[in-house]
Design a protein around this motif. Structure first.
Motif, PDB file in Angstrom:
ATOM      1  N   LEU A 242       0.647  -1.129  -0.057  1.00 18.96           N
ATOM      2  CA  LEU A 242      -0.103  -0.084  -0.008  1.00 18.96           C
ATOM      3  C   LEU A 242       0.825   1.387   0.003  1.00 18.96           C
ATOM      4  CD1 LEU A 242      -2.790  -1.137   2.378  1.00 18.96           C
ATOM      5  CD2 LEU A 242      -2.690  -1.216   0.134  1.00 18.96           C
ATOM      6  N   GLY A 243       2.135   1.193   0.281  1.00 18.24           N
ATOM      7  CA  GLY A 243       3.103   2.532   0.279  1.00 18.24           C
ATOM      8  C   GLY A 243       2.943   3.223  -0.979  1.00 18.24           C
ATOM      9  N   LEU A 244       3.314   2.952  -1.987  1.00 21.07           N
ATOM     10  CA  LEU A 244       3.297   3.578  -3.016  1.00 21.07           C
ATOM     11  C   LEU A 244       1.871   4.330  -3.414  1.00 21.07           C
ATOM     12  CD1 LEU A 244       5.803   2.374  -5.604  1.00 21.07           C
ATOM     13  CD2 LEU A 244       5.346   4.948  -5.228  1.00 21.07           C
ATOM     14  N   LEU A 245       0.953   3.385  -3.241  1.00 19.80           N
ATOM     15  CA  LEU A 245      -0.695   3.606  -3.751  1.00 19.80           C
ATOM     16  C   LEU A 245      -1.023   4.779  -2.854  1.00 19.80           C
ATOM     17  CD1 LEU A 245      -2.775   3.088  -5.649  1.00 19.80           C
ATOM     18  CD2 LEU A 245      -3.594   1.637  -3.950  1.00 19.80           C
ATOM     19  N   ASN A 246      -0.671   4.954  -1.553  1.00 17.32           N
ATOM     20  CA  ASN A 246      -0.946   5.896  -0.595  1.00 17.32           C
ATOM     21  C   ASN A 246      -0.349   7.173  -0.722  1.00 17.32           C
ATOM     22  OD1 ASN A 246      -2.175   6.404   2.026  1.00 17.32           O
ATOM     23  ND2 ASN A 246      -1.003   4.329   2.715  1.00 17.32           N
ATOM     24  N   ILE A 247       0.986   7.098  -1.526  1.00 15.56           N
ATOM     25  CA  ILE A 247       1.511   8.466  -1.913  1.00 15.56           C
ATOM     26  C   ILE A 247       0.751   8.886  -3.173  1.00 15.56           C
ATOM     27  CG2 ILE A 247       3.787   9.078  -2.832  1.00 15.56           C
ATOM     28  CD1 ILE A 247       5.232   7.232  -1.363  1.00 15.56           C
ATOM     29  N   VAL A 248       0.449   8.031  -4.050  1.00 12.44           N
ATOM     30  CA  VAL A 248      -0.088   8.751  -5.510  1.00 12.44           C
ATOM     31  C   VAL A 248      -1.352   9.205  -5.131  1.00 12.44           C
ATOM     32  CG1 VAL A 248       1.523   7.451  -6.919  1.00 12.44           C
ATOM     33  CG2 VAL A 248      -0.767   6.468  -6.379  1.00 12.44           C
ATOM     34  N   MET A 249      -2.306   8.579  -4.180  1.00  8.16           N
ATOM     35  CA  MET A 249      -3.490   9.154  -4.003  1.00  8.16           C
ATOM     36  C   MET A 249      -3.417  10.465  -3.183  1.00  8.16           C
ATOM     37  SD  MET A 249      -5.804   5.725  -3.045  1.00  8.16           S
ATOM     38  CE  MET A 249      -6.550   4.957  -4.219  1.00  8.16           C
ATOM     39  N   ASP A 250      -2.525  10.711  -2.399  1.00 12.86           N
ATOM     40  CA  ASP A 250      -2.187  11.776  -1.611  1.00 12.86           C
ATOM     41  C   ASP A 250      -2.591  13.297  -2.063  1.00 12.86           C
ATOM     42  OD1 ASP A 250      -1.489  12.292   1.319  1.00 12.86           O
ATOM     43  OD2 ASP A 250      -0.094  13.807   0.411  1.00 12.86           O
ATOM     44  N   PRO A 251      -2.229  13.357  -3.254  1.00 10.21           N
ATOM     45  CA  PRO A 251      -2.373  14.832  -3.895  1.00 10.21           C
ATOM     46  C   PRO A 251      -3.799  15.101  -4.125  1.00 10.21           C
ATOM     47  CG  PRO A 251      -0.588  13.852  -4.966  1.00 10.21           C
ATOM     48  CD  PRO A 251      -1.001  12.679  -4.162  1.00 10.21           C
ATOM     49  N   PHE A 252      -4.679  14.091  -4.407  1.00  5.58           N
ATOM     50  CA  PHE A 252      -6.155  14.093  -4.686  1.00  5.58           C
ATOM     51  C   PHE A 252      -6.639  14.274  -3.382  1.00  5.58           C
ATOM     52  CE2 PHE A 252     -10.179  12.299  -4.059  1.00  5.58           C
ATOM     53  CZ  PHE A 252     -11.061  13.144  -4.879  1.00  5.58           C
ATOM     54  N   LEU A 253      -6.283  13.448  -2.281  1.00  3.20           N
ATOM     55  CA  LEU A 253      -7.051  13.748  -1.122  1.00  3.20           C
ATOM     56  C   LEU A 253      -6.781  14.832  -0.428  1.00  3.20           C
ATOM     57  CD1 LEU A 253      -6.105   9.858   0.268  1.00  3.20           C
ATOM     58  CD2 LEU A 253      -8.333  10.839  -0.419  1.00  3.20           C
ATOM     59  N   LYS A 254      -5.395  15.534  -0.518  1.00  2.00           N
ATOM     60  CA  LYS A 254      -5.118  16.987  -0.132  1.00  2.00           C
ATOM     61  C   LYS A 254      -5.769  18.037  -0.967  1.00  2.00           C
ATOM     62  CE  LYS A 254      -1.547  15.678   2.936  1.00  2.00           C
ATOM     63  NZ  LYS A 254       0.020  15.474   3.043  1.00  2.00           N
ATOM     64  N   GLY A 255      -6.508  17.718  -2.147  1.00  2.00           N
ATOM     65  CA  GLY A 255      -7.157  18.668  -2.910  1.00  2.00           C
ATOM     66  C   GLY A 255      -6.102  19.638  -3.777  1.00  2.00           C
ATOM     67  N   GLU A 256      -4.848  18.891  -3.930  1.00  2.00           N
ATOM     68  CA  GLU A 256      -3.958  19.473  -4.997  1.00  2.00           C
ATOM     69  C   GLU A 256      -4.035  19.126  -6.442  1.00  2.00           C
ATOM     70  OE1 GLU A 256      -0.181  19.268  -1.607  1.00  2.00           O
ATOM     71  OE2 GLU A 256      -0.528  17.780  -2.988  1.00  2.00           O
ATOM     72  N   VAL A 257      -4.864  18.187  -6.762  1.00  2.00           N
ATOM     73  CA  VAL A 257      -5.182  17.760  -8.071  1.00  2.00           C
ATOM     74  C   VAL A 257      -6.634  17.374  -8.323  1.00  2.00           C
ATOM     75  CG1 VAL A 257      -3.011  17.018  -9.051  1.00  2.00           C
ATOM     76  CG2 VAL A 257      -4.217  15.496  -8.014  1.00  2.00           C
ATOM     77  N   PHE A 258      -7.545  17.531  -9.339  1.00  2.00           N
ATOM     78  CA  PHE A 258      -8.801  17.555  -9.285  1.00  2.00           C
ATOM     79  C   PHE A 258      -9.065  15.880  -9.459  1.00  2.00           C
ATOM     80  CE2 PHE A 258     -12.758  16.478 -11.564  1.00  2.00           C
ATOM     81  CZ  PHE A 258     -13.706  17.219 -10.986  1.00  2.00           C
ATOM     82  N   ASP A 259      -8.210  15.098  -9.966  1.00  2.00           N
ATOM     83  CA  ASP A 259      -8.517  13.635 -10.198  1.00  2.00           C
ATOM     84  C   ASP A 259      -7.201  13.059 -10.381  1.00  2.00           C
ATOM     85  OD1 ASP A 259      -9.661  11.288  -9.978  1.00  2.00           O
ATOM     86  OD2 ASP A 259     -10.871  11.471 -11.464  1.00  2.00           O
ATOM     87  N   ILE A 260      -7.038  11.627 -10.175  1.00  2.00           N
ATOM     88  CA  ILE A 260      -6.014  10.701 -10.724  1.00  2.00           C
ATOM     89  C   ILE A 260      -6.610   9.527 -11.353  1.00  2.00           C
ATOM     90  CG2 ILE A 260      -4.043   9.231  -9.802  1.00  2.00           C
ATOM     91  CD1 ILE A 260      -3.646  11.635  -7.566  1.00  2.00           C
ATOM     92  N   SER A 261      -5.978   9.487 -12.331  1.00  2.00           N
ATOM     93  CA  SER A 261      -6.508   8.149 -13.126  1.00  2.00           C
ATOM     94  C   SER A 261      -5.638   6.956 -12.769  1.00  2.00           C
ATOM     95  CB  SER A 261      -6.457   8.227 -14.420  1.00  2.00           C
ATOM     96  OG  SER A 261      -7.742   8.981 -15.084  1.00  2.00           O
ATOM     97  N   LEU A 262      -5.990   5.716 -12.106  1.00  2.00           N
ATOM     98  CA  LEU A 262      -5.308   4.605 -11.927  1.00  2.00           C
ATOM     99  C   LEU A 262      -5.719   3.484 -13.126  1.00  2.00           C
ATOM    100  CD1 LEU A 262      -6.313   4.129  -7.997  1.00  2.00           C
ATOM    101  CD2 LEU A 262      -4.236   5.420  -9.097  1.00  2.00           C
ATOM    102  N   VAL A 263      -4.723   3.022 -13.869  1.00  2.00           N
ATOM    103  CA  VAL A 263      -4.876   2.074 -14.931  1.00  2.00           C
ATOM    104  C   VAL A 263      -4.298   0.737 -14.600  1.00  2.00           C
ATOM    105  CG1 VAL A 263      -4.598   2.009 -17.591  1.00  2.00           C
ATOM    106  CG2 VAL A 263      -4.910   4.164 -16.507  1.00  2.00           C
ATOM    107  N   PRO A 264      -5.005  -0.174 -14.143  1.00  2.00           N
ATOM    108  CA  PRO A 264      -4.623  -1.487 -14.024  1.00  2.00           C
ATOM    109  C   PRO A 264      -4.234  -2.129 -15.370  1.00  2.00           C
ATOM    110  CG  PRO A 264      -6.948  -1.552 -13.879  1.00  2.00           C
ATOM    111  CD  PRO A 264      -6.595  -0.207 -14.172  1.00  2.00           C
ATOM    112  N   VAL A 265      -3.281  -2.776 -15.553  1.00  2.00           N
ATOM    113  CA  VAL A 265      -2.917  -3.403 -16.926  1.00  2.00           C
ATOM    114  C   VAL A 265      -2.275  -4.930 -16.466  1.00  2.00           C
ATOM    115  CG1 VAL A 265      -0.898  -3.381 -18.933  1.00  2.00           C
ATOM    116  CG2 VAL A 265      -1.577  -1.411 -17.431  1.00  2.00           C
TER     117      VAL A 265
END
Length: 680
Positions: A242-265
């Motif tokens: 969960l470490g890296l997923l926590n990091i990449v979700m953080d900018p959205f949770l703190k309102g720094e970006v409108f959204d983030i797209s996660l693409v499973p491959v």
């Protein structure tokens, strides 16, 4: 009618198959040099011009969050802020990628040659790439590929370059830096290097998280990492980290970006390059250290045929939609954003649920080749001690029956229907001829070939029973790694079938209780979403009713006449895991004092002894992955306690009453294998 709609939704195979395109076809018919030197103009996030690598580093070192941590660390360690800033700069220098188009072009040329030699085809769903292109333009993107081979991240960058999409920056383990020349080339093709564990190193964590977040927020490039954290040696999906997923979700949770797209491959290999290497690792042979010389020694694989690869780019998942009604983001307004805080229970639960959902999406889009189904049949025959092998026509009939069942369960199966089944089976057996033997029209696992070829004029030293067993285990665990690719298709129905098998009555509640126990027991082994027991039970019931194996009313679960064959197969799917966990319980019951470090070598010795005396049926219980998962489950259930701190750190404290009880319960789950084979 409603159920048919649900069924067609569960079985999207035909639609997906139409979307695939072989990218090697064009490479075989045109110049690799022209391809490598082509005009490359990818669409970037909101059309921004990416900043230089040096500017990116400056942004990290000047960020408020890192500045706050530097001040804290300087106070704690009695160092000046300049000294700690120097340490931070050194960490960043060691970590950072230096993406250069010239290196990417070199890889594009070289990999074209390599891929055309190794693989028959590399098939990609173009619609998925179109969705990805749109996502990259609109929002910061995180690519989350499955991880079964070293080839994965090279393959990802190769495909994105081919389709003129923005190249990702890729989280890679420090061990690749040991490859000197190749390590630096990976850095110049977008890899950034991180330690496998940070311990309590606050400064390292701050540099790392700020580096990733700034690349993501600024749309520098899509960020790519493996949710599972490491390659799966068993081809089963691993519990997400969960470490890296926590990091990449953080900018959205703190309102720094409108959204983030996660693409499973989802990356599916018809034949894995590291097949035997993984099997040996699972038997305790140390993993070879990554090195450039090792890479050149591996050139002999270029003479082998590894079949096809399918890469499926899944639907982009919006973090905003995931968080809706799940997360109250106002909690982040209470503390200044640059002050690092531990995620709340609510956030941890949200990230964990999201991670499981993403790994499930990877699993559901994995393309299964016919060999995956043949591996099921071969392993069941081997466990039943079928020394004669199976007649090819009977073997083909069993494979076709399994093909139809897996399709009913919504498997994404790549079985060419325009070719007679006998030819499909023969072609698969031929590709994996190192693992199977066909003699006088009968097929079986090639266990007697594994001692190696005798050199003319030399006398072979006698092989001990233990060496013979371990040689056979390499073949069996290699075969198991292919069977495991389809476990996500069968696991829920298999848990239900095992619960039915051991229930004292056909009462639905009793069967649900048994299902719930097994699901809980194996939640370290398979991707079973937290809190979804009822949902999984209903899905399993639905599939078995849909295929006519069960009739279910409000109170009872009844097996139909045609259901016996299906139930026998499904119980056999879970049997090796039941026996593996059972033998771990037995081993621990006989131990008095044991540390976690001693556990794997000691349990392996115990299992070898019991296999040689014929008390155990499944050679695959020698897998260290299964043994580690069993121990993790027993710790989670409280049957084993790991002592932390003090002189006894790492010692396992054993609750033998509970271990005995679990062993008995698991023992009741094992039907005879011969009855399974009879039904097949």
């Amino acid at each position: 009618m409603a159920s048919e709609a649900v069924y067609s939704h569960r079985d999207p195979m035909l639609k997906k198959r139409d979307d695939f395109e072989d990218i090697l076809e064009e490479r075989r018919n045109s110049s690799d040099l022209r391809y490598a030197l082509k005009c490359y103009t990818p669409v970037l996030y909101k059309g921004l011009t990416p900043c230089k690598v040096s500017e990116l580093k400056q942004m990290v070192l000047q960020s408020d969050q890192l500045g706050y941590v530097i001040t804290q660390v300087s106070k704690e360690k009695g160092m000046t802020t300049d000294e700690v800033t120097g340490d931070a700069a050194a960490i960043l220098e060691e970590m950072a990628q230096r993406l250069q188009l010239s290196t990417v072009r070199f890889f594009a040329f070289t990999l074209s040659k390599v891929f055309k030699t190794l693989f028959r085809s590399i098939c990609v769903n173009e619609e998925g790439l179109q969705r990805l292109q749109q996502a990259i333009h609109n929002h910061p993107v995180v690519l989350l590929p499955s991880h079964r081979s070293y080839m994965d991240f090279l393959l990802m960058s190769y495909i994105l370059y081919t389709y003129d999409l923005a190249l990702p920056v890729i989280a890679a383990g420090m061990d690749f830096m040991g490859m000197k020349v190749v390590g630096e080339m990976l850095r110049m093709s977008g890899a950034f290097f991180i330690r496998r564990s940070f311990g309590g190193d606050k400064l390292y964590w701050a540099v790392f998280s700020e580096y990733v977040k700034i690349m993501l927020k600024n749309g520098y490039a899509p960020v790519e990492f493996f949710l599972e954290g490491t390659r799966s040696r068993t081809a089963k999906s691993l519990t997400p980290k969960l470490g890296l997923l926590n990091i990449v979700m953080d900018p959205f949770l703190k309102g720094e970006v409108f959204d983030i797209s996660l693409v499973p491959v989802s990356i599916s290999y018809e034949r894995t390059l590291e097949e035997a290497l993984y099997a040996r690792e699972l038997l305790g042979v140390p993993k070879p250290k990554e090195s450039t010389s090792g890479l050149f020694k591996a050139r002999k694989i270029l003479s082998e045929d590894y079949g096809s690869i399918h890469v499926y780019f899944g639907q982009p998942v919006s973090v905003r939609s995931l968080a809706e009604s799940r997360v109250n983001r106002s909690q982040f307004n209470l503390i200044p954003r640059h002050i690092p805080t531990r995620p709340s229970e609510e956030i941890l639960s949200f990230v964990n649920d999201s991670a499981y959902r993403l790994v499930r999406a990877q699993e559901e889009n994995m393309v299964l080749k016919p060999w995956v189904l043949l591996a099921f049949v071969l392993l069941q025959k081997q466990a039943a001690e079928d020394k004669q092998g199976t007649a090819l026509d009977e073997f083909t009939e069993q494979a076709v029956w399994l093909r139809d069942l897996s399709r009913h369960y919504g498997a994404f199966l790549h079985w060419p229907d325009h070719i007679p089944p006998s030819e499909v089976v023969s072609s698969s057996l031929s590709l994996h001829r190192g693992l199977v033997r066909i003699s006088e029209g009968r097929v079986q696992l090639a266990l007697e070939q594994v001692g190696g070829q005798q050199v003319p004029g030399e006398t072979r030293s006698a092989i001990t029973p233990e060496e013979e067993l371990l040689n056979q285990a390499v073949v069996i665990l290699s075969c198991v790694s292919y069977r495991n690719q389809a476990l996500n298709v069968f696991i829920r129905p298999a848990l239900l079938a095992s619960a039915i098998h051991t229930a004292a009555s056909n009462r639905k509640q009793e069967i649900y209780n048994g299902f719930s126990f097994l699901r809980n027991m194996f939640s370290n082994e398979f991707i079973l979403c937290p809190g979804a027991t009822v949902q999984d039970f209903e899905e399993a019931c639905y599939l078995l009713v849909k295929t006519g194996a069960l009739q279910i009313n409000q109170q009872e679960v009844l097996i139909t006449e045609r259901g016996h064959r299906t139930l026998a197969f499904l119980t056999s799917v879970l049997d090796p895991f039941l026996q593996g966990y059972q033998v771990v319980c037995r081993f621990l019951c006989e131990e008095d004092c044991l540390t976690e470090k001693q556990f794997i070598p000691a349990v392996r010795k115990f299992i070898i002894k019991h296999l040689l005396t014929g008390r155990l049926r499944y050679i695959e219980v020698l897998s260290s992955d299964l043994q580690k998962n069993a121990l993790a489950a027993l710790i989670r259930l409280g049957a084993v306690q790991k002592i932390k701190g003090g002189e006894e750190q790492g010692t396992l404290k054993l609750n033998k009453v509970m271990l005995n009880s679990l062993e008995d319960t698991l023992g009741g789950k094992l039907p005879t294998q011969k009855s399974v084979v009879a039904h097949l």
